[in-house]
Design a protein around this motif. Structure first.
Motif: not given
Length: 159
Positions: A71-73, A89-98, A112-121
């Motif tokens: 939805a943010r794209l 990259f640390d997002l400005s707002a949290s995403l749902p987590t599981n 997603l690491y935590g609820s706000k950190t976007l990670v590309l490996f």
């Protein structure tokens, strides 16, 4: 009395370690096709990941976090280098987590690491950390070269 106890405990530890080895563990740097904890189901939503002159196609997973990310794209972010295997990259707002522990990171995983950190490996490895799966690059060949060794600007957009 201490010596036999140490030997017995050592043998028990060795036996338990051997018994817990997973002979079917995923091979690093190769996408797996197994489902893990119901959180690894591609939804069929395709996304483009642009890094310089390179474009990669990724499939988003079918979960609440991936839907919120989608939805943010489109999104262009400056991702920072970490550990020689990932960009974040640390997002400005949290995403749902599981979050769950995948055991092994695959090259091309987007998480997603935590609820706000976007990670590309960009390199695979074993991990003890927990992540929420967002998606995976379908063919990560050349990803490490594209992202380089420093910080990089990456654009995520729907295909």
């Amino acid at each position: 009395m201490k010596y036999p106890l140490i030997v017995i405990l050592s043998l028990f530890t060795l036996l338990v370690s051997y018994a817990s080895c997973d002979k079917d563990a995923p091979i690093l740097d190769r996408p797996d096709t197994e489902s893990d904890n119901g959180n690894n189901n591609p939804s069929g939503s395709l996304m483009k990941i642009k890094i310089g002159s390179n474009t990669f196609t990724a499939t988003l997973h079918d979960n609440a976090a991936a839907a919120a990310f989608k939805a943010r794209l489109p999104m262009t972010v400056d991702m920072r280098e970490l550990n020689g295997n990932e960009k974040y990259f640390d997002l400005s707002a949290s995403l749902p987590t599981n979050a769950s522990n995948p055991g092994a990171i695959q090259t091309g995983d987007l998480m997603l690491y935590g609820s706000k950190t976007l990670v590309l490996f960009y390199k695979g490895f074993s991990t003890s950390y927990s992540y929420t799966r967002l998606g995976r690059i379908n063919d990560p060949l050349g990803l490490a070269a594209a992202v380089g060794s420093g910080n990089v600007t990456i654009t995520f957009e729907l295909q």
